[in-house]
Design a protein around this motif. Structure first.
Motif, mmCIF file in Angstrom:
data_model
loop_
_atom_site.group_PDB
_atom_site.id
_atom_site.type_symbol
_atom_site.label_atom_id
_atom_site.label_comp_id
_atom_site.label_asym_id
_atom_site.label_seq_id
_atom_site.Cartn_x
_atom_site.Cartn_y
_atom_site.Cartn_z
ATOM 1 N N UNK A 284 -6.493 -37.838 -18.330
ATOM 2 C CA UNK A 284 -5.760 -38.225 -17.366
ATOM 3 C C UNK A 284 -5.156 -36.960 -16.923
ATOM 4 N N UNK A 285 -3.671 -37.942 -16.367
ATOM 5 C CA UNK A 285 -2.886 -37.410 -16.048
ATOM 6 C C UNK A 285 -1.119 -37.687 -15.813
ATOM 7 N N UNK A 286 -0.504 -37.660 -16.587
ATOM 8 C CA UNK A 286 1.315 -38.879 -16.794
ATOM 9 C C UNK A 286 1.365 -38.405 -17.626
ATOM 10 N N UNK A 287 2.324 -38.836 -18.504
ATOM 11 C CA UNK A 287 3.171 -38.047 -19.505
ATOM 12 C C UNK A 287 3.154 -38.854 -20.689
ATOM 13 N N UNK A 288 4.227 -37.859 -21.779
ATOM 14 C CA UNK A 288 4.153 -38.420 -23.427
ATOM 15 C C UNK A 288 5.514 -38.482 -23.335
ATOM 16 N N UNK A 345 9.630 -36.863 -21.595
ATOM 17 C CA UNK A 345 9.076 -37.253 -20.241
ATOM 18 C C UNK A 345 7.970 -35.950 -20.499
ATOM 19 N N UNK A 346 7.669 -35.395 -21.385
ATOM 20 C CA UNK A 346 6.495 -34.150 -21.486
ATOM 21 C C UNK A 346 5.513 -34.805 -19.945
ATOM 22 N N UNK A 347 5.161 -33.379 -18.946
ATOM 23 C CA UNK A 347 4.281 -33.504 -17.808
ATOM 24 C C UNK A 347 2.626 -33.464 -19.223
ATOM 25 N N UNK A 348 1.811 -34.997 -18.827
ATOM 26 C CA UNK A 348 0.037 -34.134 -19.015
ATOM 27 C C UNK A 348 -0.719 -34.406 -17.414
ATOM 28 N N UNK A 349 -1.334 -33.014 -17.587
ATOM 29 C CA UNK A 349 -2.479 -33.446 -16.443
ATOM 30 C C UNK A 349 -3.243 -33.446 -16.881
ATOM 31 N N UNK A 350 -4.597 -33.903 -16.267
ATOM 32 C CA UNK A 350 -6.191 -33.782 -16.487
ATOM 33 C C UNK A 350 -6.438 -32.818 -16.912
ATOM 34 N N UNK A 351 -7.128 -32.621 -17.821
ATOM 35 C CA UNK A 351 -7.731 -31.310 -18.661
ATOM 36 C C UNK A 351 -7.262 -30.378 -19.800
ATOM 37 N N UNK A 385 1.836 -40.335 -28.129
ATOM 38 C CA UNK A 385 2.167 -41.883 -27.079
ATOM 39 C C UNK A 385 2.446 -41.271 -25.572
ATOM 40 N N UNK A 386 1.683 -41.479 -25.008
ATOM 41 C CA UNK A 386 1.791 -41.571 -23.592
ATOM 42 C C UNK A 386 1.303 -41.901 -23.241
ATOM 43 N N UNK A 387 1.500 -42.174 -21.160
ATOM 44 C CA UNK A 387 1.923 -42.964 -20.345
ATOM 45 C C UNK A 387 0.801 -42.323 -19.061
ATOM 46 N N UNK A 388 -0.195 -43.302 -18.154
ATOM 47 C CA UNK A 388 -1.083 -42.898 -17.582
ATOM 48 C C UNK A 388 -0.834 -42.959 -16.553
ATOM 49 N N UNK A 389 -0.799 -41.856 -14.736
ATOM 50 C CA UNK A 389 0.138 -41.919 -13.560
ATOM 51 C C UNK A 389 -1.037 -43.228 -13.044
ATOM 52 N N UNK A 390 -0.335 -44.040 -12.067
ATOM 53 C CA UNK A 390 -0.860 -45.160 -11.566
ATOM 54 C C UNK A 390 -1.489 -44.681 -10.520
#
Length: 390
Positions: A284-288, A345-351, A385-390
Motif C-alpha cells: 500500500x501507499x501511505x505514511x509511517x 510522517x515518512x512517505x510509503x509507496x506501494x512496492x 507503525x504506518x497508515x494507509x492512504x484512503x
C-alpha cells in the motif's frame, strides 16, 4: 513454560464455544465427542498459543532471542491468577475528545530463582483484559512492578525480558495469516513508550475493534536467589471509537529473523551486523508515523531502510539511569536503558522495499551469557507503525 489464565471455556457461552470450534475447524479436526472435546480443550488451547506465539518468531524462547541457552518448560496449566488490576490515570492528549489513560497489571507471575533455569521463565495468556473496545490507542508503554507497586528492574535483579501483545482478530502485516494474530505492540526491558499521536500533534492511533481479542506473551528473568513475584504492567492512552479525522495505524514488524525466529547467534569480542534476508514489500501507499527498534545487550543500533536508504537509526543507550545498572550504588554492569525512536510522517509507496540492519559490538558492550558458558542469542527488530492512504 507456565501459561497464564485462559478464558476459553463453556462459561463464555456462544462466543467461547465458537472460538473453540474455530480452533477445531482450523486444524482440520473431525467433530469430537463431548467427552473428547472436554479432555482435549486445554491441549488445543496450548497448541494454538504455541503456533500463534511461540513457533512464529514470537514465542517466549524465539521472539526475543531465546532459541538456545536456557531450557524452557513445556506448556502446561498454571495456577489461576488474580483478576487484572486497573488504575485510572490522567490522560495527556486529546482531552477534549474524551481521552482516557489506564494502567493494567497482568499477573502475578513468579520468576524462578537464578539457580532454576538461570532465573528465566516464559508466560502466556489468551483473552487478557483490554483497556477498551471500539477505541483508538494513541500511546502505550510496558513495565514491571512488584506487588506493592514499586518498579521492578535490573537494579533489584528483575528483567522484563520481553512482553508482546497480539491481536488475534487482525492479520499480521509482514507474516500474513501464519502467526494467526497481529503483533500490535512489544517491549524489551528498555520499556520504550510507543507514541502514535506524536504528543497529540497528529491524529493517528491503533484501532481496537469491538470484538478484538488480545493475547499476551512474556518472558521474565530473575537474578535473585529467591523467586520473585511481579506484575507486567501496560499503560494505555486511548480515545473512544475512531474519531473523525483520525487514521488507524498498521503495525509492520521488521525482523532479522524474518518469520521463522528472532534469535540469532551472538559473537564474542567482535563487531558484526545482522540483516533481513528478504525485505518487506509494501502492498500500500501511505505514511509511517513511528519507528521503534530493539537489540539485546551488545547491540549498538538498528537501521531501518527503505529501498536500501536509511530512513531511521534507533540507537541504544547503556546505563543513563540507575535502574538499568547492576550492583550497589549503580557501579556495576550497565545495560540498555533506552533505544531512540523515529517519529514523523515518512512517505510509503506501494512496492517500496523495507528492511533493517542490526549492529553489535560485543567488545564494547558485554552480551548476555546463557548460564552455560555460552552467549544468549541476539536479535534485531523494528516496529513500524504506518497508515494507509484512503
Amino acid at each position: 513454560m507456565r501459561w497464564g489464565p485462559i478464558h476459553l471455556n463453556e462459561d463464555d457461552g456462544e462466543e467461547g464455544s465458537g472460538r473453540v470450534q474455530k480452533l477445531l475447524n482450523y486444524f482440520n479436526y473431525e467433530r469430537l465427542s463431548d467427552r473428547s472435546k472436554a479432555m482435549a480443550r486445554s491441549g488445543i488451547i496450548c497448541f494454538l498459543i504455541f503456533v500463534s506465539i511461540l513457533f512464529i518468531s514470537l514465542g517466549t524462547w524465539k521472539l526475543f532471542g531465546h532459541a538456545g541457552g536456557h531450557h524452557h518448560h513445556p506448556c502446561h496449566d498454571s495456577p489461576s491468577h488474580e483478576p487484572s488490576e486497573v488504575t485510572h490515570l490522567d490522560p495527556a492528549y486529546f482531552r477534549d475528545l474524551g481521552s482516557k489513560r489506564v494502567k493494567i497489571r497482568y499477573g502475578p507471575y513468579i520468576a524462578p530463582s537464578i539457580h532454576d533455569n538461570g532465573g528465566m521463565e516464559g508466560f502466556g495468556a489468551m483473552d487478557i483484559l483490554k483497556p477498551c473496545s471500539d477505541c483508538t490507542i494513541t500511546w502505550i508503554q510496558a513495565g514491571l512492578e512488584y506487588p506493592h507497586g514499586s518498579n521492578a528492574n535490573i537494579d533489584t535483579g528483575m528483567w522484563l525480558h520481553h512482553t508482546l501483545l497480539l491481536n488475534r482478530d487482525k492479520e499480521d502485516a509482514t507474516c500474513g495469516k501464519l502467526p494467526h494474530a497481529e503483533r500490535m505492540f512489544a517491549s524489551g526491558n528498555e520499556r520504550t513508550p510507543v507514541d502514535l499521536c506524536l504528543g497529540g500533534a497528529i491524529k493517528r492511533g491503533y484501532y481496537i475493534g469491538a470484538n478484538d481479542n488480545f493475547d499476551l506473551s512474556t518472558e521474565l528473568m530473575n537474578e535473585n536467589e529467591a523467586p520473585s513475584e511481579v506484575y507486567v504492567v501496560i499503560t494505555y492512552e486511548y480515545l473512544p471509537g475512531l474519531p473523525h479525522d483520525f487514521h488507524a495505524t498498521k503495525q509492520i514488524w521488521l525482523d532479522v529473523g524474518g518469520c521463522t525466529g528472532s534469535g540469532q547467534p551472538a559473537k564474542p569480542h567482535s563487531s558484526f551486523e545482522l540483516t533481513m534476508e528478504r525485505p518487506w514489500i509494501s502492498p500500500f501507499s501511505g505514511h509511517v508515523t513511528y519507528i521503534g527498534g530493539h537489540v539485546h545487550d551488545g547491540g549498538t543500533h538498528v537501521e531501518v531502510l527503505k529501498n536500501d536508504v536509511v530512513v531511521c537509526d534507533c540507537v541504544a543507550t547503556y546505563g543513563g539511569d540507575p535502574e538499568f545498572v547492576e550492583g550497589d550504588h549503580g557501579m556495576g554492569m550497565q545495560h540498555i536503558s533506552r533505544i531512540s525512536t523515529c517519529e514523523g510522517n515518512f512517505p510509503v509507496e506501494k512496492g517500496d522495499r523495507w528492511s533493517i540492519m542490526a549492529y553489535y559490538n560485543t567488545s564494547e558492550h558485554m552480551p548476555m551469557g546463557d548460564g552455560q558458558g555460552g552467549l544468549e542469542p541476539v536479535m534485531g527488530i523494528a516496529m513500524v507503525y504506518a497508515v494507509e492512504d484512503q
